[in-house]
Design an enzyme around this catalytic site. Sequence first.
Site, PDB file in Angstrom:
ATOM      1  N   ASN A  35       5.781 -15.318 -11.405  1.00  0.00           N
ATOM      2  CA  ASN A  35       6.923 -16.043 -11.285  1.00  0.00           C
ATOM      3  C   ASN A  35       6.822 -17.453 -10.635  1.00  0.00           C
ATOM      4  OD1 ASN A  35       6.244 -15.347  -8.611  1.00  0.00           O
ATOM      5  ND2 ASN A  35       8.188 -14.300  -8.031  1.00  0.00           N
ATOM      6  N   TYR A  46       1.001 -12.347   2.734  1.00  0.00           N
ATOM      7  CA  TYR A  46       1.607 -11.279   2.050  1.00  0.00           C
ATOM      8  C   TYR A  46       1.740 -10.065   2.639  1.00  0.00           C
ATOM      9  CZ  TYR A  46       2.645 -13.999  -2.258  1.00  0.00           C
ATOM     10  OH  TYR A  46       3.341 -15.228  -2.958  1.00  0.00           O
TER      11      TYR A  46
HETATM   12  P1  CMP Z   1       7.067 -14.246  -3.990  1.00  0.00           P
HETATM   13  O1  CMP Z   1       8.310 -14.840  -3.767  1.00  0.00           O
HETATM   14  O2  CMP Z   1       5.773 -15.021  -3.727  1.00  0.00           O
HETATM   15  O3  CMP Z   1       7.011 -12.997  -2.656  1.00  0.00           O
HETATM   16  C1  CMP Z   1       6.236 -11.740  -2.835  1.00  0.00           C
HETATM   17  C2  CMP Z   1       5.614 -11.826  -4.395  1.00  0.00           C
HETATM   18  O4  CMP Z   1       5.411 -10.317  -4.995  1.00  0.00           O
HETATM   19  C3  CMP Z   1       6.780 -12.087  -5.273  1.00  0.00           C
HETATM   20  O5  CMP Z   1       7.160 -13.527  -5.110  1.00  0.00           O
HETATM   21  C4  CMP Z   1       6.190 -11.589  -6.640  1.00  0.00           C
HETATM   22  O6  CMP Z   1       5.387 -12.476  -7.216  1.00  0.00           O
HETATM   23  C5  CMP Z   1       5.451 -10.571  -6.144  1.00  0.00           C
HETATM   24  N1  CMP Z   1       6.609  -9.289  -6.428  1.00  0.00           N
HETATM   25  C6  CMP Z   1       7.583  -8.834  -5.815  1.00  0.00           C
HETATM   26  N2  CMP Z   1       8.126  -7.620  -6.302  1.00  0.00           N
HETATM   27  C7  CMP Z   1       7.295  -7.364  -7.146  1.00  0.00           C
HETATM   28  C8  CMP Z   1       7.121  -6.328  -8.294  1.00  0.00           C
HETATM   29  N3  CMP Z   1       8.207  -5.426  -8.260  1.00  0.00           N
HETATM   30  N4  CMP Z   1       6.270  -5.911  -8.995  1.00  0.00           N
HETATM   31  C9  CMP Z   1       5.274  -7.131  -9.017  1.00  0.00           C
HETATM   32  N5  CMP Z   1       5.293  -8.193  -8.259  1.00  0.00           N
HETATM   33  C10 CMP Z   1       6.191  -8.409  -7.345  1.00  0.00           C
END
Ligand code: CMP
Length: 152
Positions: A112, A49
């Site tokens: 998610n 990340y």
């Molecule tokens: P992912 O597809 O794993 O890629 C980055 C992750 O950051 C995303 O899924 C979410 O779990 C998290 N994420 C992205 N935007 C937000 C946000 N605005 N607030 C909280 N978590 C976020």
Amino acid sequence: MERTLVFIKPDGVHRRAVGKILQRFEDKGLKLIGLKLAQLSNELVNRHYAEHTGKPFFESLVQFVLAGPVVLIALEGPEAIAVVRKLVGATSGLEAAPGTIRGDFSVSKSFNLIHASDGPESAAAELSRFFTDEELVDWTPTDWGWLGVGAK
Ligand code: CMP
């Protein structure tokens, strides 16, 4: 033919949704080429990340992904990267369309359930981040010939 990387996050594992999520990819006709349960390290999650470093949600995202095991999944199929992104749905479960994994299982931006590579470069980087070459199994589903998978 494309390969892509997906992982089911700790919320999906804790909610015992692994089988239901894997089913979506199998039902679509994608080919499973790698699969494992793993507790990721702090170093690996930070590297994965890295592009989000410094964002307000970064620390909680890292803690969340470290909160339990994840299920790492490598998939192959025609246009697999875009096909998988469509099955997964928008980042926020609040916005993801019904019928998508996030749309059906999540009401949160953070929790998610699943991560999916967002393009060819990230797919290649993420596949090698989470799987060795030996762990990715090359095989041909018997129905792909009949169904014309890969044909234009
Ligand atoms: P992912 O597809 O794993 O890629 C980055 C992750 O950051 C995303 O899924 C979410 O779990 C998290 N994420 C992205 N935007 C937000 C946000 N605005 N607030 C909280 N978590 C976020």
